[in-house]
Scaffold this motif. Structure first.
Motif, PDB file in Angstrom:
ATOM      1  N   PRO A 246      16.263   5.974  -0.295  1.00  0.00           N
ATOM      2  CA  PRO A 246      15.622   5.022   0.110  1.00  0.00           C
ATOM      3  C   PRO A 246      14.198   5.262   0.537  1.00  0.00           C
ATOM      4  O   PRO A 246      13.980   6.659   0.668  1.00  0.00           O
ATOM      5  CB  PRO A 246      16.087   4.576   1.690  1.00  0.00           C
ATOM      6  CG  PRO A 246      17.471   4.991   1.599  1.00  0.00           C
ATOM      7  CD  PRO A 246      17.575   6.140   0.766  1.00  0.00           C
ATOM      8  N   MET A 247      13.110   4.585   0.418  1.00  0.00           N
ATOM      9  CA  MET A 247      11.697   4.826   0.388  1.00  0.00           C
ATOM     10  C   MET A 247      11.268   5.248   1.959  1.00  0.00           C
ATOM     11  O   MET A 247      10.312   5.949   2.233  1.00  0.00           O
ATOM     12  CB  MET A 247      10.857   3.785   0.281  1.00  0.00           C
ATOM     13  CG  MET A 247       9.320   4.225   0.262  1.00  0.00           C
ATOM     14  SD  MET A 247       8.361   2.577  -0.263  1.00  0.00           S
ATOM     15  CE  MET A 247       6.636   3.544   0.124  1.00  0.00           C
ATOM     16  N   HIS A 248      12.040   4.929   3.020  1.00  0.00           N
ATOM     17  CA  HIS A 248      11.805   5.368   4.542  1.00  0.00           C
ATOM     18  C   HIS A 248      13.071   5.671   4.840  1.00  0.00           C
ATOM     19  O   HIS A 248      14.187   5.202   5.177  1.00  0.00           O
ATOM     20  CB  HIS A 248      11.422   4.031   5.198  1.00  0.00           C
ATOM     21  CG  HIS A 248      10.248   3.099   4.452  1.00  0.00           C
ATOM     22  ND1 HIS A 248       8.783   3.656   4.708  1.00  0.00           N
ATOM     23  CD2 HIS A 248      10.014   2.335   3.384  1.00  0.00           C
ATOM     24  CE1 HIS A 248       8.161   2.820   4.133  1.00  0.00           C
ATOM     25  NE2 HIS A 248       8.910   2.228   3.275  1.00  0.00           N
ATOM     26  N   GLY A 249      13.151   7.136   5.520  1.00  0.00           N
ATOM     27  CA  GLY A 249      14.422   7.576   6.147  1.00  0.00           C
ATOM     28  C   GLY A 249      14.945   8.850   5.178  1.00  0.00           C
ATOM     29  O   GLY A 249      14.280   9.135   4.391  1.00  0.00           O
TER      30      GLY A 249
ATOM     31  N   ALA B 248       0.731  -1.595  -0.003  1.00  0.00           N
ATOM     32  CA  ALA B 248      -0.009   0.088   0.014  1.00  0.00           C
ATOM     33  C   ALA B 248       0.695   1.231  -0.021  1.00  0.00           C
ATOM     34  O   ALA B 248       0.374   2.119  -0.675  1.00  0.00           O
ATOM     35  CB  ALA B 248      -0.792  -0.146   1.125  1.00  0.00           C
ATOM     36  N   ASP B 249       1.824   1.355   0.699  1.00  0.00           N
ATOM     37  CA  ASP B 249       2.646   2.505   0.876  1.00  0.00           C
ATOM     38  C   ASP B 249       3.333   2.746  -0.506  1.00  0.00           C
ATOM     39  O   ASP B 249       3.696   3.944  -1.044  1.00  0.00           O
ATOM     40  CB  ASP B 249       3.738   2.304   1.933  1.00  0.00           C
ATOM     41  CG  ASP B 249       4.641   1.343   2.118  1.00  0.00           C
ATOM     42  OD1 ASP B 249       4.430   0.494   1.382  1.00  0.00           O
ATOM     43  OD2 ASP B 249       5.627   1.412   2.675  1.00  0.00           O
ATOM     44  N   GLU B 250       3.526   1.497  -1.363  1.00  0.00           N
ATOM     45  CA  GLU B 250       3.989   2.027  -2.696  1.00  0.00           C
ATOM     46  C   GLU B 250       3.226   2.349  -3.587  1.00  0.00           C
ATOM     47  O   GLU B 250       3.610   3.078  -4.636  1.00  0.00           O
ATOM     48  CB  GLU B 250       5.089   0.777  -3.078  1.00  0.00           C
ATOM     49  CG  GLU B 250       6.515   0.585  -2.660  1.00  0.00           C
ATOM     50  CD  GLU B 250       6.534  -0.119  -1.320  1.00  0.00           C
ATOM     51  OE1 GLU B 250       5.499  -0.473  -0.750  1.00  0.00           O
ATOM     52  OE2 GLU B 250       7.685  -0.218  -0.665  1.00  0.00           O
TER      53      GLU B 250
ATOM     54  N   SER C 174      13.904   1.479  -2.894  1.00  0.00           N
ATOM     55  CA  SER C 174      12.596   1.265  -2.209  1.00  0.00           C
ATOM     56  C   SER C 174      12.931   0.717  -0.894  1.00  0.00           C
ATOM     57  O   SER C 174      13.425   1.532  -0.095  1.00  0.00           O
ATOM     58  CB  SER C 174      11.928  -0.036  -2.976  1.00  0.00           C
ATOM     59  OG  SER C 174      10.773  -0.247  -2.496  1.00  0.00           O
ATOM     60  N   ASP C 175      12.260  -0.411  -0.307  1.00  0.00           N
ATOM     61  CA  ASP C 175      12.701  -0.697   1.095  1.00  0.00           C
ATOM     62  C   ASP C 175      13.938  -1.041   1.698  1.00  0.00           C
ATOM     63  O   ASP C 175      14.127  -1.173   2.837  1.00  0.00           O
ATOM     64  CB  ASP C 175      11.494  -1.684   1.632  1.00  0.00           C
ATOM     65  CG  ASP C 175       9.987  -1.228   1.440  1.00  0.00           C
ATOM     66  OD1 ASP C 175      10.020   0.065   1.463  1.00  0.00           O
ATOM     67  OD2 ASP C 175       9.462  -1.878   1.469  1.00  0.00           O
ATOM     68  N   LEU C 176      15.136  -0.919   0.726  1.00  0.00           N
ATOM     69  CA  LEU C 176      16.418  -1.392   1.234  1.00  0.00           C
ATOM     70  C   LEU C 176      17.182  -0.232   1.897  1.00  0.00           C
ATOM     71  O   LEU C 176      16.906   0.979   1.196  1.00  0.00           O
ATOM     72  CB  LEU C 176      17.301  -2.105   0.110  1.00  0.00           C
ATOM     73  CG  LEU C 176      18.716  -2.629   0.405  1.00  0.00           C
ATOM     74  CD1 LEU C 176      18.611  -4.058   1.378  1.00  0.00           C
ATOM     75  CD2 LEU C 176      19.220  -3.007  -0.874  1.00  0.00           C
TER      76      LEU C 176
END
Ligand SMILES: [Fe+2]
Ligand SMILES: [Fe+2]
Length: 245
Positions: free
Chosen positions: A207-210, A72-74, A153-155
């Motif tokens: 990255p997608m988070h950070g 969902a977040d992507e 992405s999430d890496l």
């Protein structure tokens, strides 16, 4: 409200911090003749992300909506972003198109990318990597070649609220977060991609988070993945599954 930062060469980071989850959700907008949005944010985040895109370009000009894997977040905003932009195409991995997108309630155009495939945006060029099982079967990553930017992405996730450019080595926090969340089924597919990232030697990683990081900062994160446990250890978002699960 989402925060918008220009990172490098027409690449913008749109970021929303979720304090209850202690993580940020980033989308990346590449401003060019044929603009691209990498990740859309969740369905509820759509209005905020759209308003952030509109600070840079008219969202109806979007040419590519890029979904590196179906979570969902992507992808939560994909239907509405594509519907609003008449020229837009949804780009995902070939396997993502086959096992997910073509089987859903999505009627817009689709481009399934295989390893090495490229999208020309004008000044920018995006080349795609198929990265299965990092962390989903359908996962892919993108490299913007003119800025030597990797979108993994999430890496290389970093928990907590981070600046647009992170300089701290949060590799241990990253590995702990991956273990607690249960994000990666195993180490091998991830370490193969870490090796490929090292061979690429990107100037920037987004990255997608950070926060985004330069090559120097990246070393701390690749070293952490090589030296610390990060794979599934029986927990899902901190909840222990019964023994044998
Ligand atoms: Fe994900
Ligand atoms: Fe994500």
């Amino acid at each position: 409200m989402a925060r918008v930062d220009h990172l490098i060469g027409g690449i913008y980071r749109i970021s929303t911090y979720a304090p209850e989850k202690r993580i940020s959700f980033n989308q990346f907008l590449i401003d060019d003749d044929e603009p691209a949005l990498i990740h859309t944010g969740t369905f509820p985040l759509y209005a905020d992300v759209r308003a952030a895109v509109a600070q840079v370009i008219d969202p109806s000009r979007l040419r590519y909506v890029i979904v590196p894997h179906f979570e969902a977040d992507e992808c939560g905003g994909m239907g509405r972003f594509v519907a609003e932009a008449p020229q837009s195409v949804l780009a995902c991995s070939m396997i993502g198109a086959r096992v997910n997108l073509q089987q859903w309630d999505y009627a817009g155009p689709i481009k399934g990318m295989q390893d090495g495939d490229m999208l020309h945006l004008g000044k920018h060029r995006l080349r795609f990597w198929e990265t299965p099982h990092v962390h989903h079967w359908d996962s892919m990553m993108a490299v913007e070649e003119t800025t030597a930017s990797l979108f993994p992405s999430d890496l290389f996730i970093q928990p907590n609220d981070q600046p647009a450019i992170v300089r701290e080595n949060l590799g241990t926090d990253m590995c702990e977060w991956y273990r607690a969340a249960g994000l990666f089924g195993g180490t091998d597919p991830v370490l193969r991609v870490v090796s490929r990232v090292e061979r690429l030697a990107p100037a920037w990683v987004h990255p997608m988070h950070g926060g985004s990081m330069s090559a120097d900062t990246l070393k701390g994160y690749t070293t952490a993945l090589r030296t610390q446990p990060f794979a599934f250890d029986g927990r899902l978002f901190g909840r222990h599954l019964p023994d044998g699960a």
